[in-house]
Structures are given as structure tokens and as C-alpha cells.
Design a protein around this motif. Sequence first.
Motif, PDB file in Angstrom:
ATOM      1  N   VAL A 149       0.890  -1.524   0.022  1.00  0.00           N
ATOM      2  CA  VAL A 149      -0.112   0.017  -0.041  1.00  0.00           C
ATOM      3  C   VAL A 149       0.844   1.273   0.228  1.00  0.00           C
ATOM      4  N   TRP A 152       0.740   4.750  -2.161  1.00  0.00           N
ATOM      5  CA  TRP A 152       0.851   5.778  -1.529  1.00  0.00           C
ATOM      6  C   TRP A 152       1.984   6.768  -2.017  1.00  0.00           C
ATOM      7  N   CYS A 208      -4.853   0.943  -5.335  1.00  0.00           N
ATOM      8  CA  CYS A 208      -4.666  -0.575  -4.729  1.00  0.00           C
ATOM      9  C   CYS A 208      -5.394  -1.477  -5.327  1.00  0.00           C
ATOM     10  N   LEU A 249      -9.465  -2.678   0.113  1.00  0.00           N
ATOM     11  CA  LEU A 249      -8.925  -1.952   1.214  1.00  0.00           C
ATOM     12  C   LEU A 249      -9.797  -0.616   1.484  1.00  0.00           C
ATOM     13  N   ILE A 260      -6.163   2.828   5.241  1.00  0.00           N
ATOM     14  CA  ILE A 260      -5.147   3.577   4.709  1.00  0.00           C
ATOM     15  C   ILE A 260      -5.139   4.829   5.596  1.00  0.00           C
TER      16      ILE A 260
END
Length: 118
Positions: A54, A58, A77, A90, A95
Motif C-alpha cells: 500500500v 501511496w 490498490c 482496502l 489507509i
Amino acid sequence: MLARRSRWLWDRPWSAGHALRQALEAAQSENLELRRRKPVSPSTLRRYLLPFRVYNVWAEQRVRNETPSLDAIAEGCAALGITAQHNKPLTTDYIAQQVVDFERRWQALIRHHAQSQQ
């Protein structure tokens, strides 16, 4: 295209690929082994570290925007097939819990890279 993008991320000091390479090199220099005396491989490190994957999405967003959108990260994602346990998408809540650590990691990697370039 994916292979080209992966190579690009592998060399970026802020990317998960760069951190993965450093972790792999450290494991190899310490002669760390998995079961059956196999050496640690990149796929082993990637497979078990969801936040690591992740973070890569990001970081891509962070290059473009100082405050990446949680929705854009979740969509990124999903596009890459990165899911939570049991293939659930997700959530932005998950997150959001990671963002402080992601930013800390980003700053540390940028600082480390700047120092190594001097």
C-alpha cells in the motif's frame, strides 16, 4: 508496462521497491534463511507485508501531491489487485491508519537519500 514501472520504482529512494531491495540486501548480508535453508527472496518479503504494498501506491500519489487522496490510493490498490484479507477491498479507514507511518517513512527515505548523495 508493469515491468518498466516496477524497474522505475525499484530505483526511487522513497519507493517500497527501493526499501525492499535494501531489506533483501540486508537479509542476504546476514545470511538469513527461510525454512528448508532457502535464501530470503523479494517475493517472500512482498507477500506478507500489505502495508509495504500500500505504501508503494501511496508513494506514487505522494510524488504528485503533498497530501494524497485516500480514495485515489484505495482505487490505485484495487487497480493493482492489492486487497485486504480474504480479497476484500482496502478501505480508506485502513489507509488513513497507515498515513502517519507512510509519511514518516517517506521523510526518512528522502533524508537518507539526500545524505547519501552528498
